[in-house]
Design a protein around this motif. Structure first.
Motif, PDB file in Angstrom:
ATOM      1  N   HIS A   1     -37.568  19.111  14.917  1.00  0.00           N
ATOM      2  CA  HIS A   1     -36.558  19.386  13.776  1.00  0.00           C
ATOM      3  C   HIS A   1     -35.648  18.185  13.483  1.00  0.00           C
ATOM      4  O   HIS A   1     -34.773  18.594  12.520  1.00  0.00           O
ATOM      5  CB  HIS A   1     -36.174  20.604  13.909  1.00  0.00           C
ATOM      6  CG  HIS A   1     -37.128  21.745  13.895  1.00  0.00           C
ATOM      7  ND1 HIS A   1     -36.903  22.941  14.485  1.00  0.00           N
ATOM      8  CD2 HIS A   1     -38.146  21.933  13.282  1.00  0.00           C
ATOM      9  CE1 HIS A   1     -37.727  24.081  14.311  1.00  0.00           C
ATOM     10  NE2 HIS A   1     -38.617  23.187  13.632  1.00  0.00           N
ATOM     11  N   VAL A   2     -35.490  17.541  14.233  1.00  0.00           N
ATOM     12  CA  VAL A   2     -34.351  16.303  14.212  1.00  0.00           C
ATOM     13  C   VAL A   2     -35.016  15.161  13.560  1.00  0.00           C
ATOM     14  O   VAL A   2     -35.974  14.550  13.728  1.00  0.00           O
ATOM     15  CB  VAL A   2     -33.685  15.908  15.773  1.00  0.00           C
ATOM     16  CG1 VAL A   2     -32.670  15.001  15.511  1.00  0.00           C
ATOM     17  CG2 VAL A   2     -33.514  17.104  16.453  1.00  0.00           C
ATOM     18  N   ALA A   3     -34.124  14.558  12.523  1.00  0.00           N
ATOM     19  CA  ALA A   3     -34.743  13.534  11.806  1.00  0.00           C
ATOM     20  C   ALA A   3     -33.410  12.403  12.251  1.00  0.00           C
ATOM     21  O   ALA A   3     -32.336  12.817  12.418  1.00  0.00           O
ATOM     22  CB  ALA A   3     -34.673  13.722  10.248  1.00  0.00           C
ATOM     23  N   ILE A   9     -33.868  14.311  22.499  1.00  0.00           N
ATOM     24  CA  ILE A   9     -35.080  14.067  22.259  1.00  0.00           C
ATOM     25  C   ILE A   9     -35.633  14.523  20.872  1.00  0.00           C
ATOM     26  O   ILE A   9     -35.118  15.528  20.270  1.00  0.00           O
ATOM     27  CB  ILE A   9     -35.756  14.971  23.184  1.00  0.00           C
ATOM     28  CG1 ILE A   9     -35.490  14.667  24.487  1.00  0.00           C
ATOM     29  CG2 ILE A   9     -37.523  14.892  23.047  1.00  0.00           C
ATOM     30  CD1 ILE A   9     -36.231  15.650  25.689  1.00  0.00           C
ATOM     31  N   VAL A  10     -36.391  13.490  20.133  1.00  0.00           N
ATOM     32  CA  VAL A  10     -36.702  13.619  18.929  1.00  0.00           C
ATOM     33  C   VAL A  10     -38.163  13.499  18.784  1.00  0.00           C
ATOM     34  O   VAL A  10     -38.758  12.437  19.562  1.00  0.00           O
ATOM     35  CB  VAL A  10     -36.117  12.731  17.759  1.00  0.00           C
ATOM     36  CG1 VAL A  10     -36.732  12.797  16.529  1.00  0.00           C
ATOM     37  CG2 VAL A  10     -34.528  12.862  17.825  1.00  0.00           C
ATOM     38  N   LYS A  11     -39.221  14.335  18.098  1.00  0.00           N
ATOM     39  CA  LYS A  11     -40.591  14.095  17.853  1.00  0.00           C
ATOM     40  C   LYS A  11     -40.733  13.942  16.417  1.00  0.00           C
ATOM     41  O   LYS A  11     -40.437  14.737  15.740  1.00  0.00           O
ATOM     42  CB  LYS A  11     -41.472  15.187  18.449  1.00  0.00           C
ATOM     43  CG  LYS A  11     -41.117  15.501  19.935  1.00  0.00           C
ATOM     44  CD  LYS A  11     -41.771  16.732  20.286  1.00  0.00           C
ATOM     45  CE  LYS A  11     -42.001  17.055  21.740  1.00  0.00           C
ATOM     46  NZ  LYS A  11     -42.570  18.282  22.391  1.00  0.00           N
ATOM     47  N   ALA A  12     -41.368  12.473  16.096  1.00  0.00           N
ATOM     48  CA  ALA A  12     -41.684  12.226  14.838  1.00  0.00           C
ATOM     49  C   ALA A  12     -42.961  11.915  14.717  1.00  0.00           C
ATOM     50  O   ALA A  12     -43.705  11.500  15.603  1.00  0.00           O
ATOM     51  CB  ALA A  12     -40.805  10.960  14.449  1.00  0.00           C
ATOM     52  N   GLN A  13     -43.619  12.486  13.706  1.00  0.00           N
ATOM     53  CA  GLN A  13     -45.152  12.195  13.224  1.00  0.00           C
ATOM     54  C   GLN A  13     -45.407  10.700  13.219  1.00  0.00           C
ATOM     55  O   GLN A  13     -44.754  10.048  12.579  1.00  0.00           O
ATOM     56  CB  GLN A  13     -45.399  12.944  11.894  1.00  0.00           C
ATOM     57  CG  GLN A  13     -45.229  14.572  12.017  1.00  0.00           C
ATOM     58  CD  GLN A  13     -46.293  15.145  12.929  1.00  0.00           C
ATOM     59  OE1 GLN A  13     -47.646  14.616  12.545  1.00  0.00           O
ATOM     60  NE2 GLN A  13     -45.804  16.101  13.564  1.00  0.00           N
ATOM     61  N   SER A  14     -46.573  10.757  13.740  1.00  0.00           N
ATOM     62  CA  SER A  14     -46.992   9.077  13.982  1.00  0.00           C
ATOM     63  C   SER A  14     -47.626   9.000  12.474  1.00  0.00           C
ATOM     64  O   SER A  14     -48.609   9.703  11.945  1.00  0.00           O
ATOM     65  CB  SER A  14     -48.349   9.066  14.985  1.00  0.00           C
ATOM     66  OG  SER A  14     -47.633   9.156  16.246  1.00  0.00           O
ATOM     67  N   THR A  15     -47.253   7.814  11.787  1.00  0.00           N
ATOM     68  CA  THR A  15     -47.807   7.507  10.471  1.00  0.00           C
ATOM     69  C   THR A  15     -47.863   5.873  10.695  1.00  0.00           C
ATOM     70  O   THR A  15     -47.838   5.284  11.710  1.00  0.00           O
ATOM     71  CB  THR A  15     -46.508   7.687   9.638  1.00  0.00           C
ATOM     72  OG1 THR A  15     -45.587   6.880   9.846  1.00  0.00           O
ATOM     73  CG2 THR A  15     -46.250   9.096   9.372  1.00  0.00           C
ATOM     74  N   GLY A  16     -48.231   5.749   9.399  1.00  0.00           N
ATOM     75  CA  GLY A  16     -48.531   3.932   9.243  1.00  0.00           C
ATOM     76  C   GLY A  16     -47.387   3.139   9.653  1.00  0.00           C
ATOM     77  O   GLY A  16     -47.274   1.921   9.757  1.00  0.00           O
ATOM     78  N   ALA A  17     -46.135   3.684   9.328  1.00  0.00           N
ATOM     79  CA  ALA A  17     -44.886   2.919   9.550  1.00  0.00           C
ATOM     80  C   ALA A  17     -44.806   2.602  11.021  1.00  0.00           C
ATOM     81  O   ALA A  17     -45.044   3.240  11.853  1.00  0.00           O
ATOM     82  CB  ALA A  17     -43.616   3.769   9.223  1.00  0.00           C
ATOM     83  N   GLU A  18     -44.044   1.453  11.195  1.00  0.00           N
ATOM     84  CA  GLU A  18     -43.706   0.916  12.234  1.00  0.00           C
ATOM     85  C   GLU A  18     -42.648   1.644  13.126  1.00  0.00           C
ATOM     86  O   GLU A  18     -41.865   2.292  12.470  1.00  0.00           O
ATOM     87  CB  GLU A  18     -43.161  -0.540  12.337  1.00  0.00           C
ATOM     88  CG  GLU A  18     -44.399  -1.668  11.857  1.00  0.00           C
ATOM     89  CD  GLU A  18     -45.061  -1.855  13.215  1.00  0.00           C
ATOM     90  OE1 GLU A  18     -44.616  -1.786  13.950  1.00  0.00           O
ATOM     91  OE2 GLU A  18     -46.515  -1.875  12.548  1.00  0.00           O
TER      92      GLU A  18
END
Length: 367
Positions: free
Chosen positions: A295-297, A331-340
Motif C-alpha cells: 500500500h506504500v508508494a 518495506i515497499v512492494k511494487a508491481q513489476s512492470t517494464g519500467a526500470e
C-alpha cells in the motif's frame, strides 16, 4: 433422539457449531480461556494461531478427544459435550492420514459405513460416490503404501465425508505436503466444501492457507480469541497489533501526535506529517502505525527524505527497503512492470496512504 443415537443419523447439509463458554485447563495451566463462538451452518471456519494458542485443543474438544473444563459444545441444537467421540457423527482428517495400511483404499473408506451397519451394497455405492468426488476412481483396489502423500490425504478426506457428516474437522491436514500439492489440495477441499455444503472447522498455523480457504478465520493467541472475521477484513482492518503481525507482512512504525481534534489526528512520522480520521489522542503522545508494504508508494526525488537501501526482484513484484530520514526502515512492494527499478542509493519521497494506515494505542486499533 437421545445423545447416544447421534452416530446413527446421516445428513446432507452442514450443521452450526456453538462453543458456549468452553474452557480447558491442564492443572494450573489454562490452555483455552472461556470461549464463546458460533460457527454458521455450512461455513468454512479456520482456527489460526501460533503453537500454544489453543486452536488444536479447541478442535480436540469439539471432536471429543479432550473434555472441557467448563462450558458446553453444541452441534445443531444438540449438546454433545458428554457424547463419546465415536457418536458425535463428525468427520475428522488428521495430518498423519491415519489410514489402515492392510486395507485397500475402498476398504479404508468403507470402514465408517461398516461401523454404522450399512449393507455391502450401500457401502460400495457410497465409496464409489466419494472416490469420484476426490478424483481417485481408479485407485480403489490399491493399498495406502502404493499411493503418494497427496493421494493418501484424499483417501483420508474421502473416509471422513463418506458417511455425510454435518461437520468436518481438519487438523493441519496439509502441513506434511510440498507447496504444489498443498496448493492443489486447498482448492480441492474448498470445492468439496462448496459442493457438499458441509460445515468445516479447520486448524492451521499457515496464514496463506487460512486466508485462501476460509469464509471466516478465528485468530487465537494464548488461549483467547484475538479476532474473528472474514479474511479480507482481518487483513485490512485488524483490531490489534498481534493480528497485524500474524497475518501477512506489515510495517509497524512509531508516530508522535502533533495535533489532535475530534476524529482528526495529525501525526509526525519519518520526517513527514499525515492526518488520520481517528479518535482524539493526547498531543505529544505516541501511536503505533501499521501499513502493508503493497500500500506504500514512492517516487524518485533528489530532495526526498528517504533513501533506497535495497531492491529485490520477486517475480510479480519488487521489494524495496527504504531508509527513512530518522533511520527507520520501510518495506515497499511494487508491481513489476517494464519500467526500470529505482536503484539503491536513490533519494525518494514516500506517499503515505492515509486510507490504508491502521493506528494503534496500547495494542488496540483506534479506528
Amino acid at each position: 433422539m437421545g445423545a447416544g443415537d447421534i452416530g446413527t443419523t446421516r445428513s446432507r447439509a452442514g450443521s452450526p457449531v456453538r462453543f458456549a463458554g468452553v474452557s480447558k485447563s491442564f492443572g494450573s495451566f489454562v490452555a483455552v480461556h472461556p470461549l464463546v463462538l458460533d460457527v454458521k451452518e455450512g461455513e468454512f471456519m479456520s482456527f489460526l494461531g501460533p503453537s500454544g494458542s489453543g486452536k488444536t485443543t479447541t478442535l480436540m474438544m469439539l471432536a471429543g478427544f479432550e473434555e472441557p473444563t467448563d462450558g458446553r459444545i453444541y452441534i445443531g441444537h444438540q449438546d454433545i459435550t458428554a457424547v463419546p467421540p465415536a457418536r458425535r457423527n463428525v468427520g475428522m482428517v488428521f495430518q498423519s492420514y491415519a489410514l489402515f495400511p492392510h486395507m485397500t483404499v475402498e476398504q479404508n473408506i468403507a470402514f465408517p459405513l461398516r461401523m454404522r451397519g450399512l449393507s455391502k451394497a450401500e457401502q460400495m455405492r457410497e465409496v464409489g460416490r466419494v472416490l469420484e468426488i476426490v478424483g481417485l476412481e481408479r485407485f480403489g483396489r490399491r493399498f495406502p503404501g502404493q499411493l503418494s502423500g497427496g493421494q493418501q490425504q484424499r483417501v483420508a478426506l474421502a473416509r471422513a465425508i463418506v458417511f455425510q457428516p454435518p461437520v468436518l474437522l481438519m487438523d493441519e491436514p496439509l502441513s506434511a505436503l510440498d507447496k504444489y500439492l498443498r496448493s492443489h489440495l486447498q482448492s480441492e477441499i474448498r470445492r468439496i466444501h462448496r459442493d457438499l455444503g458441509i460445515t468445516v472447522v479447520y486448524v492451521t498455523h499457515d496464514q496463506d492457507e487460512a486466508m485462501t480457504m476460509s469464509d471466516r478465520i478465528c485468530v487465537m493467541r494464548d488461549g483467547r480469541i484475538a479476532q474473528v472475521d472474514a479474511p479480507e477484513a482481518l487483513y485490512s482492518r485488524p483490531q490489534d497489533e498481534f493480528v497485524v503481525g500474524f497475518l501477512g507482512e506489515s510495517n509497524m512504525l512509531d508516530a508522535v501526535v502533533a495535533f489532535s481534534a475530534e476524529r482528526t489526528l495529525q501525526l509526525e512520522i519519518g520526517g513527514d506529517r499525515i492526518v488520520l480520521p481517528v479518535a482524539r489522542q493526547p498531543a505529544g503522545g505516541r501511536v503505533r502505525l501499521s501499513v502493508r508494504p503493497e500500500h506504500v508508494a514512492f517516487h524518485p526525488d533528489p530532495a526526498g527524505g528517504a533513501t533506497v537501501a535495497d531492491v529485490t526482484y520477486v517475480g510479480d513484484h519488487r521489494r524495496y527497503d527504504l531508509r527513512l530520514a530518522d533511520g527507520r526502515m520501510l518495506i515497499v512492494k511494487a508491481q513489476s512492470t517494464g519500467a526500470e527499478p529505482v536503484p539503491p542509493g536513490a533519494r525518494v519521497t514516500v506517499d503515505w496512504p492515509a486510507a490504508q494506515i491502521r493506528a494503534f494505542s496500547e495494542g488496540k486499533a483506534l479506528q
